[in-house]
Design a protein around this motif. Structure first.
Motif, PDB file in Angstrom:
ATOM      1  N   THR A 143       5.177  -0.075   6.245  1.00 16.76           N
ATOM      2  CA  THR A 143       4.228  -1.454   5.948  1.00 16.76           C
ATOM      3  C   THR A 143       4.075  -2.387   6.216  1.00 16.76           C
ATOM      4  O   THR A 143       3.147  -3.191   6.166  1.00 16.76           O
ATOM      5  CB  THR A 143       4.310  -0.918   3.894  1.00 16.76           C
ATOM      6  OG1 THR A 143       6.048  -1.859   3.853  1.00 16.76           O
ATOM      7  CG2 THR A 143       3.919  -0.246   3.489  1.00 16.76           C
TER       8      THR A 143
ATOM      9  N   TRP B  43       0.731  -1.326  -0.079  1.00 16.31           N
ATOM     10  CA  TRP B  43       0.057  -0.023   0.437  1.00 16.31           C
ATOM     11  C   TRP B  43       1.293   1.279  -0.088  1.00 16.31           C
ATOM     12  O   TRP B  43       2.059   1.137   0.618  1.00 16.31           O
ATOM     13  CB  TRP B  43      -0.703   0.408   0.836  1.00 16.31           C
ATOM     14  CG  TRP B  43      -0.319   0.024   2.487  1.00 16.31           C
ATOM     15  CD1 TRP B  43      -0.417  -0.970   3.396  1.00 16.31           C
ATOM     16  CD2 TRP B  43       0.383   0.744   3.593  1.00 16.31           C
ATOM     17  NE1 TRP B  43       0.190  -1.194   4.891  1.00 16.31           N
ATOM     18  CE2 TRP B  43       0.178   0.601   4.867  1.00 16.31           C
ATOM     19  CE3 TRP B  43       0.340   2.517   3.521  1.00 16.31           C
ATOM     20  CZ2 TRP B  43       0.593   1.364   5.992  1.00 16.31           C
ATOM     21  CZ3 TRP B  43       0.984   2.619   4.436  1.00 16.31           C
ATOM     22  CH2 TRP B  43       1.329   2.485   5.854  1.00 16.31           C
ATOM     23  N   THR B  44       0.411   2.333  -0.943  1.00 15.25           N
ATOM     24  CA  THR B  44       0.948   4.200  -0.533  1.00 15.25           C
ATOM     25  C   THR B  44      -0.135   4.578  -0.175  1.00 15.25           C
ATOM     26  O   THR B  44      -0.861   4.214   0.407  1.00 15.25           O
ATOM     27  CB  THR B  44       0.970   3.867  -2.230  1.00 15.25           C
ATOM     28  OG1 THR B  44      -0.517   4.092  -2.290  1.00 15.25           O
ATOM     29  CG2 THR B  44       1.896   3.530  -2.570  1.00 15.25           C
TER      30      THR B  44
END
Lengths: 301, 626
Positions: free
Chosen positions: B426, B413-414
């Motif tokens: 993360t 994910w960002t």
């Protein structure tokens, strides 16, 4: 997410007193089966012979007792072999090296195979592919061929045979370990350990390994059976460590020419090897059946 | 069929489509009764809901109506009369002919009941052909079937085009698969149809459509339907009459209205009290104790050990199932007293503490991916300190992905997630130990989240060891303390997970999360694998813990009514986007977004069901894509 059907079925099944499956209980439960008991009795008997045999043997293993290929009689219960040595004494003395070598080879193969299999299952990335394809390459060599080539090239030292057999045992154990570990890796308690930051090696050996013991025990006993067979076969083919040391495989080779008039020299070691491999095989079978039985009864609920 | 009409039908026994008498099913090996004294009738066009919790024997009864007993069980006595034929007397070949033609079955998991290697059109045709051949001794022409199949597809509101029929089961959604299952079950116009929790795996919207289809088809073709379910809200919305099972016996049988407004058995009352309500944030009341398994059932009333109204006579003999009103049977010697009590009073309104001003966890434009596929699109919200925020959404909306991203279990994910002021890495492995300790995660399925090879004590003690909080005697003391805190006893420490029930396991999982004194607790569908009464107890426990310990809790669920009983605020997630965030009462009471409104409308709940028993309109096929 929506409750998975599987989860719901598990919820349905469990309240009906599902039997717990743990490694120790698996062994204990498998003891209820006669095949496991017989297997353990057989293996126990032959291990006992291998350990105390040399001390209760009536003659030295290389002592000349009577004329070669003498039939059973005074001084030699099962007669003598091709060099006039006592068959009983050599039989009592000849199990140790086979058992020891098979045990070391299987144990080494088991340890390496479990590590590789678990790492591959847990990694599930390029490392998994590299490891398992490597295992496939080793598996492409027939076990006895590899041992023969190694013994022929390096010489028939005990460690060469042990390494060759351990090497061919590794991929088979690794496959079973990986297969058994794959569904476990998906389970949430592994994710839970990861979220806590438990070191990877601890997840492998603390969480994964105990949950794969059932199939591993079955596979280990099967590999033990094969290792005994291969070591005996190598000795039969003349690749034993020292031609003078007693060894069941070698005894068959030496005495088979006299099968018609002094069968005991060849038949006795054959029986010993047969009983030993039957014993390990029965133990593995008993454990496998117990594990399957537990699965079946769970399925029925 | 209305209650009055049904009462008339009952007076004339020949009109009951199926009649079950004294059904008894045993474990084949020990002859321990699993199910006993089961007697009921279902009229034509009537839907009987058979409800019960895990292990109550409801599925076993459902299958017995098809003349089938699961492996290890045997039907030991009684009769299942279909017209004048007793299904239990039939041989295998007769049964085979009967199944699919006169009686049919819709299983729980539609995916596993369809052959993955055959196109659905072929499977539908097979059902028709198998029984056509039986009836006429010859096969009908292909053209006939194509027409019939098209008709069947229209009945279950699926497209009847050729292209659709040429699809394989995996090309259909769960709802469409279950509709195919329904079409197959209704194909030969059976007299009796047994539905075994056919909507359990489906989203609420899909479930609502499937339920309407069932209702509509049963009425249209005068089919008697037995709807087996653990979900009382669903049964309340669908069934004409309801039978409640407990520990292998029917404890109450009556019209849906009677049962949900004035039940006569203490168990039914407790069960209804355990159902979360869409209106009003009331605390849920679990039922203490657990149902006895077959062979360990008490000689008297099975529910007596857990009953608050138990008297001495309860333990002496099994009470009879006796009438206490028109079309209302109860198996309780104190049923009259139960009936005089007010049913409406369930649970006390919950005082929700005010949330703190500080954000415990803040998500800022979080985009999460599975491979290249984006499942969460730029989600931002924050979880205030000491508040419980419910994250609701259907399956595939990305709610679990968000939860796992916060916990560091989903790495792809960002965006930005902060814990207090601290930006989170993360991966959980890259976070420091204290961060990992402060965020704790409770998993959906307690059957998978506990290592089966470890004792409860080892499981709860693990975080203490990992984070170096405590060891030796000190750790044992903390474990015992935690077990008490989740309403278990210290003696549980020596047990293994497989010796525990689902609810007990989830308590252990909660204890494991709490033992290291976290600040943020993420609960991912923690009750969805549990029975309603157990769910109520777990939610009660979590709510109390959250309030007492001042935890910030992210409560992920697809169950909207449940949200009322635990969360101060709610965030609605739809296809990876947060569509609405707000106070629970406001979002559920007067939703601003059409999606939320739809979700609430489709959620089966007791209130709406009681208000509209028997008057629901069939849907127009065009609006139900499944």
């Amino acid at each position: 997410m929506i409750p998975a059907a599987g989860a719901d079925m598990a919820a349905e099944a469990v309240p009906l007193d599902a039997p717990p499956v743990r490694a120790t209980s698996l062994l204990r439960r498998s003891l209820r089966l006669w095949r496991t008991r017989i297997g353990i009795a057989l293996v126990g008997l032959l291990v006992l012979i291998a350990i105390v045999g040399p001390f209760i043997a009536p003659h030295g293993s290389s002592a000349f007792v009577a004329a070669p290929f003498s039939p059973p009689g005074k001084g030699a219960v099962f007669g003598t072999d091709h060099l006039g040595q006592d068959v009983l004494s050599r039989l009592l003395d000849g199990g140790r090296s086979i058992l020891l070598m098979a045990l070391i080879a299987t144990a080494a193969g088991l340890i390496a195979g479990v590590v590789i299999g678990l790492v591959a299952a847990y990694a599930r990335n390029a490392l998994d592919d590299v490891l398992m394809r490597g295992m496939d390459v080793i598996m492409a060599f027939p076990q006895i061929m590899l041992a023969l080539v190694a013994a022929a090239v390096v010489g028939p030292h005990p460690w060469v045979i042990i390494v060759a057999i351990a090497l061919t045992t590794v991929p088979r154990i690794a496959r079973v370990a990986r297969g058994a570990a794959l569904p476990v890796v998906e389970r949430d308690f592994i994710a839970c350990s990861e979220a806590m930051g438990v070191p990877r090696w601890r997840i492998l050996f603390g969480d994964l390994l105990p949950n794969t013991l059932g199939p591993l025990m079955v596979e280990a006993s099967l590999r033990m059976t094969y290792s005994i067979g291969v070591i005996a076969a190598l000795a039969f083919l003349g690749l034993s460590t020292n031609p003078n040391d007693p060894n069941w495989g070698l005894m068959i080779q030496d005495n088979r020419t006299a099968l018609a008039f002094q069968p005991w020299g060849a038949v006795m070691p054959i029986i010993a090897i047969a009983l030993l491999t039957m014993g390990t095989g029965l133990i593995g079978d008993g454990i496998a059946r117990t594990a399957a039985g537990i699965d079946r009864s769970r399925g029925a609920e | 069929m209305s209650t009055a009409e049904f009462a008339a039908a009952r007076a004339e026994p020949t009109r009951a489509a199926v009649s079950v008498q004294d059904l008894r099913i045993e474990l084949a090996s020990t002859r321990t009764p699993v199910v006993s004294d089961i007697s009921f009738e279902i009229g034509r066009g009537e839907i009987l809901g058979l409800v019960g919790e895990s292990g109550s024997g409801k599925t076993t009864v459902g299958l017995a109506l098809l003349g089938h007993a699961r492996r290890g069980l045997s039907i030991a006595g009684g009769s299942v009369l279909l017209g004048d034929r007793d299904i239990l007397d039939l041989g295998d070949e007769e049964l085979r002919r009967l199944r699919g033609a006169l009686v049919s079955y819709v299983p729980q998991d539609p995916a596993s009941s369809l052959n993955p290697a055959l196109r659905v059109g072929i499977q539908l045709r097979e059902v028709l052909e198998a029984h056509q051949a039986d009836r006429n001794g010859q096969r009908a022409s292909r053209g006939d079937h194509s027409e019939r199949i098209a008709e069947m597809m229209r009945e279950v509101a699926l497209p009847d085009e050729r292209e659709f029929l040429r699809r394989y089961p995996h090309e259909l959604s769960g709802g469409q698969q279950q509709r195919i299952g329904l079409a197959m079950a209704f194909a030969n116009r059976p007299r009796l149809i047994v539905l075994d929790e056919p909507t359990t795996g489906l989203d609420v919207t899909t479930q609502a459509h499937v339920l309407e289809t069932v209702r509509q088809l049963a009425k249209l073709h005068d089919v008697a339907a037995l709807y087996v379910s653990h979900d009382l809200a669903v049964v309340a919305a669908l069934a004409d009459r309801v039978a409640v099972m407990y520990a292998g016996r029917l404890v109450e049988l009556g019209t849906a209205e009677t049962l949900f407004t004035s039940a006569g058995h203490p168990y039914t009352r407790r069960l209804i009290g355990a159902i979360p309500r869409l209106t009003g944030g009331r605390s849920l009341l679990g039922i203490p104790g657990r149902a006895a398994s077959p062979g360990r059932r008490p000689p008297g009333c099975s529910f007596a050990p857990r009953c608050s109204m138990r008297i001495e006579q309860c333990d002496q003999e099994v009470p009879a199932l006796r009438p206490v009103g028109p079309d209302h049977l109860v198996r309780c010697i104190r049923a009259e007293e139960v009936l005089t009590k007010e049913q409406r009073r369930i649970g006390d309104p919950i005082e929700m503490p005010a949330a703190g001003d500080l954000a415990a966890v803040r998500l800022d434009s979080v985009v999460a991916l599975y491979g290249r596929h984006e499942v969460v699109h730029s989600v931002s919200f924050s979880l205030a300190a000491h508040e419980c925020l419910a994250l609701v959404g259907e399956s595939g909306s990305g709610k679990t992905t968000i939860a796992r991203a916060i916990a560091g279990l989903h790495h792809n994910w960002t965006g930005k997630i902060t814990l207090g002021d601290l930006p989170l890495h993360t991966s959980a492995r890259r976070r420091d130990a204290d961060t990992r300790r402060r965020i704790q995660y409770i998993f959906q399925n307690p059957y998978g989240s506990l290592n089966p090879r470890r004792t409860v004590g080892e499981i709860i003690g693990q975080p203490l060891r990992v984070f170096g909080t405590a060891s030796g005697r000190d750790a044992d003391r903390r474990v015992a303390e935690m077990l008490e805190r989740v309403s278990l006893t210290a003696s549980y420490a020596a047990r293994y997970p497989d010796q525990l029930s689902g609810g007990e396991r989830q308590r252990v999982a909660i204890a494991r999360a709490l033992v290291c004194d976290p600040a943020v607790l993420i609960c991912d569908e923690v009750t969805s694998a549990l029975d309603v009464s157990v769910q109520a107890a777990i939610v009660e426990l979590l709510g109390n813990l959250q309030r007492d310990l001042g935890l910030s809790m992210l409560f992920i669920t697809h169950n909207l009514p449940l949200v009322r009983s635990i969360a101060q605020r709610v965030a609605v997630l739809h296809d990876g986007v947060v569509t609405e965030v707000g106070e629970t009462a406001q979002v559920l009471g007067s939703p601003a977004e059409p999606y939320t409104r739809q979700l609430i409308a489709d959620t089966p709940s007791l209130e709406t069901a009681i208000a509209e028993v028997g008057i629901a309109e069939p849907p127009t096929p065009a609006t139900s894509p499944g």
